[in-house]
Design a protein around this motif. Sequence first.
Motif, PDB file in Angstrom:
ATOM      1  N   ALA A 157     -11.474 -16.044  -8.546  1.00  0.00           N
ATOM      2  CA  ALA A 157     -10.856 -14.736  -8.339  1.00  0.00           C
ATOM      3  C   ALA A 157     -10.473 -14.552  -6.878  1.00  0.00           C
ATOM      4  N   PRO A 162      -9.883  -8.472  -7.007  1.00  0.00           N
ATOM      5  CA  PRO A 162     -10.956  -8.805  -7.949  1.00  0.00           C
ATOM      6  C   PRO A 162     -11.707  -7.545  -8.342  1.00  0.00           C
ATOM      7  N   LYS A 187     -13.294 -10.259 -12.808  1.00  0.00           N
ATOM      8  CA  LYS A 187     -11.962 -10.035 -13.353  1.00  0.00           C
ATOM      9  C   LYS A 187     -10.996  -9.624 -12.254  1.00  0.00           C
ATOM     10  N   LEU A 188      -9.722  -9.946 -12.469  1.00  0.00           N
ATOM     11  CA  LEU A 188      -8.675  -9.492 -11.560  1.00  0.00           C
ATOM     12  C   LEU A 188      -8.093  -8.189 -12.090  1.00  0.00           C
TER      13      LEU A 188
END
Length: 142
Positions: free
Chosen positions: A10, A31, A46-47
């Motif tokens: 990420a 991120p 997660k992005l």
Amino acid sequence: MEVPMNLDQATIHVEKTKSLKLKEVNFKIKPHIKEQKRLFRTSLYKLAIIAEVNNQVYEFGGYILNHKLISQLEKDPSRFLVGAEPPFLCGTNWPASGIAEVVEANKIPLDSLIITDGNNVIATVYKDEIPLLTNWFKNLID
């Protein structure tokens, strides 16, 4: 829109992915701080896809950015929709919905995408900009 990945991945994505500057909106990624712990595998981060319009920031979540979603954007941008609740990044073909009313009231070209809070158009992604957005999304998941 979320792309699950590990923290190192990420971070690398954020560092190497340049912001996408369109006429009315700039897209960038960051991120997610939330960590998804897993029992037998490494944790996932997660992005988040961020849209910046007139110094206002909008974050899109609720959908996972993947090849299927990108394919939908390429084939039929008018029915594209991202966002579990307002704001939405969406196409213009949502008959009998609040989005249709916003599109009609603001005379948005029917081959565009819009960012809307459900009542107002926040920004427009024009037809000629959609391939740039699609390619930018592809680079995020590859």
